[in-house]
Design an enzyme around this catalytic site. Structure first.
Site, short mmCIF file in Angstrom:
data_model
loop_
_atom_site.label_atom_id
_atom_site.label_comp_id
_atom_site.label_asym_id
_atom_site.label_seq_id
_atom_site.Cartn_x
_atom_site.Cartn_y
_atom_site.Cartn_z
N HIS A 1 0.81 -1.22 0.00
CA HIS A 1 0.00 0.00 0.00
C HIS A 1 0.85 1.28 0.00
O HIS A 1 0.92 1.94 -1.01
CB HIS A 1 -1.03 0.04 1.14
CG HIS A 1 -1.98 -1.11 1.13
ND1 HIS A 1 -2.74 -1.42 0.03
CD2 HIS A 1 -2.27 -2.06 2.08
CE1 HIS A 1 -3.48 -2.49 0.29
NE2 HIS A 1 -3.20 -2.91 1.52
N ASP B 1 -5.03 -8.05 -4.06
CA ASP B 1 -5.37 -7.89 -2.65
C ASP B 1 -6.70 -8.54 -2.26
O ASP B 1 -6.77 -9.74 -2.07
CB ASP B 1 -5.35 -6.38 -2.33
CG ASP B 1 -5.36 -6.08 -0.84
OD1 ASP B 1 -5.44 -7.04 -0.05
OD2 ASP B 1 -5.30 -4.91 -0.46
ZN LIG Z 1 -3.63 -6.97 2.11
#
Ligand SMILES: [Zn+2]
Length: 437
Positions: free
Chosen positions: A279, A330
């Site tokens: 991220h 993800d």
């Molecule tokens: Zn994750």
């Protein structure tokens, strides 16, 4: 060119040791070339170059397979189920989504995690991902006690990958506090013993490799970060961690440690060339400088980050610092590598009010940087695993696109429907049956 050896010791189908595919075009991050054959042997590319003899793939292009660098396969079970407001949570956000995800995680069994992971990996292969990094944190029974084999769930995920033929980097994830009891290990020593066993188990499996991860700075204390960072370095293992996804996580880290998450990772020895930060959405300039100084990488997951309302990746700042970037699907709200890449550039355009923003030095288009992030390489080359995707050049999304513009058309103007075949280790694992097989 094709040679066959007699069937293996089990008497199954003949084993192909050497093969040459000749598509109309071979694609790399900068363009496409005709008259080129791709020869592979025992799962590896051994030659790329002019070829007259081999199997013709008429109307097709070959390109590297995409690398999905961040996955929680079981979250594929949330597809379509979390796109409405629950009356008990009129203000929906990341944290309320997490409650729904926990409920799903608490129901998993070794059989059900294998089944949902298999479905997820099959979809990845159909979308052009040929390898996946599984960030695996559901370890124990729902009450927190171990299965008879403490790595039963991790192995179920690995077997799902083998069932489908996708390449897997399996990351057992450390979790010390918060979350569900089944995520947590009692001590960092107990966790690392499990990792040792899993690394050893994976060594004999051609498609599976193991690394190590910590969930986040909120889920593990400082001492765990130090030990896990040191362990990964000592054993030369890939090391991943979520960081800077949500502002609240940064505030909590500052309150506990007096510094931001990536500063804490640098201070504890967790950051290094083998480290990937998942991220980094809210990473500030100082944190990005630390990533650059330690030669650490970032994995962005734009479709998930958009779906969860996380924010925007500081992609321009990452590019300017030459930080290695990868992509991940993800939560699997979408499994579509070109969509992840397109979102990176499209978001950068929305933020800057400009076009063609993520353009690396000495280049004129964002496409090469984006494809390098998606493929983890520039193009096919001898020595690499024969992990390939086969693209239909007659698909309406690509019709009338010249060879020079094909990479950009793939990133900006196409979906996974243009893919007609996926190959891992020289075996066709998605698409119409391979007559050679
Ligand atoms: Zn994750």
């Amino acid at each position: 060119m094709l040679w066959r050896l007699p069937g293996g010791s089990c008497g199954f189908a003949p084993y192909v040791v050497r093969r040459t595919l000749i598509p109309d075009l071979v694609l790399d991050a900068y363009g496409a070339q005709g008259g080129v054959g791709v020869t592979f042997e025992d799962g590896r590319i051994v030659d790329i170059g002019p070829a007259k003899r081999g199997e013709r793939l008429t109307g097709k292009a070959l390109a590297p397979g995409f690398v999905n660098d961040h996955s929680h396969a079981f979250q594929r079970g949330l597809r379509g189920a979390v796109e409405r407001i629950e009356p008990s949570h009129p203000l929906d956000d990341f944290w309320t989504w997490r409650e729904r995800m926990y409920a799903l995680a608490n129901e998993l069994t070794p059989d059900s995690i294998r089944k949902v992971s298999r479905r997820c990996y099959e979809e990845m292969l159909s979308a052009g991902y040929t390898s996946v990094t599984e960030f695996h944190y559901v370890h124990h029974r729902p009450d927190g006690t171990s299965y008879r084999d403490p790595n039963a769930l991790a192995k179920a995920v690995a077997r799902a990958a083998e069932d489908t033929g996708i390449r897997l980097l399996l990351l057992p994830v450390a979790y010390a506090r918060g979350g569900l009891p089944r995520f947590r290990d009692p001590s960092v020593r107990a966790f690392l013993e499990r990792v040792d066993t899993l690394v050893e188990w994976s060594e004999g499996r051609s498609l599976v490799e193991a690394g190590v991860a910590a969930h986040s700075v909120r889920a593990v204390p400082r001492g765990w970060l130090e030990e896990i960072g040191e362990y990964a370095q000592r054993n030369s293992l890939p090391l991943h961690i979520h960081a800077d996804e949500q502002p609240r996580e940064i505030e909590e880290c500052q309150a506990e440690h007096g510094m931001r998450p990536i500063e804490l990772l640098a201070r504890t020895g967790f950051l290094g060339p083998g480290t990937t930060i998942i991220h980094a959405t809210h990473a500030n300039a100082k944190e990005l400088d630390l990533l650059s100084e330690h030669d650490a990488s970032v994995c962005a997951c734009p479709t998930t980050e958009g779906n969860l309302g996380d924010g925007f990746l500081p992609a321009e700042e990452i590019l300017q610092r030459n930080i290695h970037l990868s992509i991940g699907s993800d939560s699997h709200v979408r499994i579509a590598p070109c969509e992840e890449l397109r979102e990176l550039e499209t978001n950068a355009r929305r933020l800057s009010g400009r076009r063609n923003v993520l353009v690396a030095e000495h280049e004129t288009s964002p496409t090469p940087w984006l494809l390098r992030a998606g493929w983890d390489r520039v193009g096919l080359k001898a020595g690499d695993p024969a992990d390939l995707i086969e693209i239909d050049l007659s698909h309406p999304a690509l019709a009338d696109v010249g060879a020079r513009n094909l990479p950009s058309a793939l990133v900006f103007g196409a979906g996974s429907g243009v893919l007609v075949g996926t190959w891992v280790e020289g075996r066709k694992v998605h698409g119409p049956d391979d007559p050679v097989g």
